[in-house]
Design an enzyme around this catalytic site. Structure first.
Site, PDB file in Angstrom:
ATOM      1  N   SER A 137       8.921  -3.923  11.445  1.00 15.71           N
ATOM      2  CA  SER A 137       7.815  -4.364  10.596  1.00 15.71           C
ATOM      3  C   SER A 137       7.838  -3.649   9.243  1.00 15.71           C
ATOM      4  O   SER A 137       8.267  -2.495   9.153  1.00 15.71           O
ATOM      5  CB  SER A 137       6.490  -4.074  11.301  1.00 15.71           C
ATOM      6  N   PRO A 138       7.393  -4.313   8.164  1.00 13.59           N
ATOM      7  CA  PRO A 138       7.293  -3.632   6.868  1.00 13.59           C
ATOM      8  C   PRO A 138       6.348  -2.439   6.970  1.00 13.59           C
ATOM      9  O   PRO A 138       5.235  -2.566   7.469  1.00 13.59           O
ATOM     10  CB  PRO A 138       6.714  -4.704   5.940  1.00 13.59           C
TER      11      PRO A 138
ATOM     12  N   CYS B 127       4.978   0.789   4.528  1.00 12.60           N
ATOM     13  CA  CYS B 127       4.986   1.474   3.239  1.00 12.60           C
ATOM     14  C   CYS B 127       5.338   2.949   3.430  1.00 12.60           C
ATOM     15  O   CYS B 127       4.740   3.638   4.266  1.00 12.60           O
ATOM     16  CB  CYS B 127       3.632   1.337   2.558  1.00 12.60           C
TER      17      CYS B 127
ATOM     18  N   GLN C 271       9.415  -7.910   1.453  1.00  9.44           N
ATOM     19  CA  GLN C 271       8.046  -8.423   1.431  1.00  9.44           C
ATOM     20  C   GLN C 271       7.476  -8.184   0.037  1.00  9.44           C
ATOM     21  O   GLN C 271       7.337  -7.043  -0.393  1.00  9.44           O
ATOM     22  CB  GLN C 271       7.189  -7.711   2.480  1.00  9.44           C
TER      23      GLN C 271
ATOM     24  N   TYR D 139      -5.156  -7.560   0.068  1.00  8.38           N
ATOM     25  CA  TYR D 139      -4.451  -7.422  -1.202  1.00  8.38           C
ATOM     26  C   TYR D 139      -4.706  -8.669  -2.056  1.00  8.38           C
ATOM     27  O   TYR D 139      -5.499  -9.536  -1.687  1.00  8.38           O
ATOM     28  CB  TYR D 139      -2.965  -7.161  -0.955  1.00  8.38           C
TER      29      TYR D 139
ATOM     30  N   ARG E 271       2.784 -13.436   5.445  1.00  4.75           N
ATOM     31  CA  ARG E 271       1.909 -12.613   6.291  1.00  4.75           C
ATOM     32  C   ARG E 271       0.464 -12.933   5.963  1.00  4.75           C
ATOM     33  O   ARG E 271       0.069 -12.948   4.792  1.00  4.75           O
ATOM     34  CB  ARG E 271       2.163 -11.121   6.085  1.00  4.75           C
TER      35      ARG E 271
ATOM     36  N   ARG F 115       5.202   1.340  14.561  1.00  7.36           N
ATOM     37  CA  ARG F 115       5.205   2.703  15.114  1.00  7.36           C
ATOM     38  C   ARG F 115       6.273   2.900  16.181  1.00  7.36           C
ATOM     39  O   ARG F 115       6.856   3.980  16.289  1.00  7.36           O
ATOM     40  CB  ARG F 115       3.819   3.035  15.671  1.00  7.36           C
TER      41      ARG F 115
END
Length: 627
Positions: A289-290, A292, A367, A448, A496, A590
């Site tokens: 998963s993306p 940051c 992404q 966002y 997403r 995670r």
């Protein structure tokens, strides 16, 4: 007790029969009115429970909203004559009703546990304790109501018994109060876990029509794993013949839909089957998963990003997604976020992409996003979503609503800023092409910029970009179209979304289906189904696989491939999600931080090893030995 009651939409009637069933049995039967469900199980040697359930519109169409008890018996006996095999149905004040999903903030009252003071109700002093269905209901489809009540009684008896033994024959008021508090604290986690399973199972039966097109074997697997507590591996123990047949069916279906050869004897587990999107073929269904990293300098990725993404590609994931990468300096979440707005960014990203392509079989995606009103904030470990103490830049959003009351107030975007931002997305897409990415995702979630247009909680605009869902989607769709036209036709694009805002009045799962359909019609290949993070006051319902039901609904109702994300950690969860048709790909964040080689370890545990890079060739066939 502060009860919260949710009357569910389906109608059901509780009947009995003198036919006995060898196990918990389900029937699904359609007639001119719709689909009917039966939950049947033996409760005595010569008696069984026979619950009939249907959607409200099906029940009304059959005229059962006006039926007497005798009418209901006659209708159900005729409809299920074959299933009853000549046996009769019986009623006992059997009325059609809706299931009451009940939860209470507190399960006991009448005692102040701090002071031991006993409150008075009228003239009598009372100790009030809720057990079973009065405290918490669990849907009859998991058959645990009586069990929960009995376990409540055992737990209450034990805690009160300890209070009496510690304080004498009666127990002091304070000791009793503490015992009641202990009873609730001990029981609540287990009860709430079972209630979550019951809620998911209940919703499955509310939406069974969604799955009736499935092949029978997938429908059966979907039914048996509906609560998400019974998994692919659990079923191997319970039914050793079923799961291999499910895997063979899944492999055959993959070969048919992807034009990829997939062995069927033995078949690989679902997570190790290929997935084709446009001209791109992923080796397996596992996606990093993306995430940051907040470690870039002026948007430029560096050695940290190379090692972070490269190690997970070596770890065997079919697709590795780079973090949310911003389309302009002002689009960044924090000063440490990566970007694609300068040529040197493309050069730095190309180094990472080339490593993945040269040394692994993984594919790599990017992404693209814009932080909007959640921009100019600190790095995660300095204070998540907290505004910068200094050096902040101006931020924009759909409407001038700050994220926190103390956050910077964003400027409401005007037409010129909207056009300029579209150009930024186009430029970033062109740079992503230069860098050689295989996959591009548009970030329209988590509050966002593009998500702020979609949610009514963050978009209070008037005119063509505010109000209705169609209007709120207008600008994100404009951006998507511009990016899709720029991105190579043969390469896939995903979006997403936040399937729910976790706040009343925000986006819900029904709107998420419409949002997904709108993107699909414009060429979106996959919906990456996340949830929440739109507003600070959200009230999410966390738990294992807590976002998977949203992916399930979107996949079937919007007719689009989906990626599931959210507290997925085990290979058996991934296999279950895929085989049941709840998603096409599974993203883990995670789990991959904890173990970059997650996919290789999963393959090893499942008896299907992956080929290693030549540098690690000595590991081929290696089995560790321990004393």
């Amino acid at each position: 007790f502060e009860p919260v009651l949710d009357e569910r939409p389906n109608r059901f009637v509780w009947l009995g029969t003198d036919r006995t069933f060898p196990a918990f049995t389900f029937y699904f039967k359609s007639d001119d009115h719709g689909l009917w469900r039966v939950h049947a199980y033996k409760y005595e040697e010569d008696r069984s429970t026979f619950i009939v359930e249907a959607r409200e519109e099906t029940w009304r169409s059959a005229g059962l909203d006006r039926a007497t008890e005798a009418d209901t018996l006659a209708f159900c006996e005729e409809l299920f004559a074959d299933e009853l095999e000549g046996h009769r149905l019986e009623s006992n004040r059997s009325i059609w009703r809706q299931f009451p999903a009940l939860a209470n903030e507190r399960w006991s009252g009448g005692v102040n546990p701090q002071t031991g003071e006993i409150t008075e109700r009228g003239k009598e002093r009372t100790h009030l304790v809720l057990l079973g269905d009065s405290a918490h209901t669990a849907h009859f489809s998991i058959g645990s109501g009586t069990k929960l009540a009995m376990e409540d009684a055992i737990a209450l008896s034990e805690t009160l018994g300890r209070a009496v033994s510690d304080c004498g024959s009666q127990g002091s008021p304070k000791a009793v109060g503490e015992a009641l508090e202990a009873y609730e604290n001990d029981r609540r986690p287990e009860v709430e876990s079972l209630q979550r399973a019951g809620r998911v199972s209940m919703q499955w039966f509310e939406d069974t029509e969604r799955y009736t097109y499935m092949e029978p074997i997938q429908f059966a697997f979907n039914l048996l794993t509906r609560s998400m507590r019974v998994t692919h591996e659990d079923l191997k123990v319970r039914d050793p013949d079923l799961v291999p047949e499910v895997d063979r069916w899944f492999a055959r279906d993959v070969a048919r839909t992807t034009d990829q050869p997939v062995p069927t004897n033995p078949s690989p587990p679902p997570l190790l089957t290929p997935f084709r999107v446009r001209e791109l073929v992923l080796e397996n269904r596992v996606v990093v998963s993306p995430m940051c990293m907040y470690s870039a300098e002026d948007g430029t990725p560096n050695d940290w990003h190379l090692v972070h993404l490269g190690s997970r590609a070596v770890g065997g994931a079919g697709l590795v997604m780079a973090e949310m990468t911003d389309v302009s300096p002002e689009a960044r979440i924090s000063p440490g976020c990566t970007g694609l707005y300068k040529e040197e960014h493309a050069d730095a990203w190309r180094r990472i992409v080339d490593f993945v392509h040269s040394h692994t079989s993984s594919k790599i995606g990017i992404q693209l996003g814009h932080a909007g009103r959640k921009g100019a904030t600190k790095r995660m470990w300095e204070g998540m979503d907290e505004p910068l103490d200094e050096g902040e830049w101006p931020i924009i959003s759909a409407s001038p609503i700050p994220y926190f009351p103390h956050s910077q107030v964003p400027k409401e975007m005007d037409r010129e800023e909207m056009d300029r931002t579209v150009e930024h997305y186009i430029r970033a897409t062109e740079l992503a092409k230069e860098a050689g990415f295989d996959w591009l995702e548009l970030h329209c979630a988590h509050g966002y910029l593009l998500a702020s247009f979609i949610s009514p909680l963050t978009n209070v605009r008037k005119g063509e970009y505010g109000g209705s869902l169609e209007n709120r989607l207008r600008y994100p769709l404009e951006v998507f179209q511009a990016v899709r036209r720029t991105w190579p036709e043969e390469k896939p694009m995903s979006v997403r979304i936040s399937a729910v805002d976790w706040v009343p009045g925000g986006v819900d799962s029904a709107e998420a289906v419409e949002i997904s359909r709108a993107f699909r019609k414009l060429g979106c290949d996959v919906i990456d189904v996340s949830a929440g993070q739109t507003v600070a006051e959200q009230q999410p319902l966390y738990g294992r696989l807590f976002q998977t039901p949203f992916s399930d609904r979107i996949r079937h109702e919007a007719d689009v491939a989906t990626m599931a994300v959210g507290n997925i950690s085990s290979f058996t969860d991934v296999n279950t999600i895929l085989a049941a048709g709840r998603a096409d790909l599974c993203l883990m964040a995670r789990a991959h931080l904890w173990n970059p080689y997650w996919t290789r370890h999963a393959a090893h545990e499942l008896g299907h090893g992956l080929s290693w890079p030549p540098q690690y060739a000595s590991l081929e066939g290696y089995r560790p030995r321990f004393k």
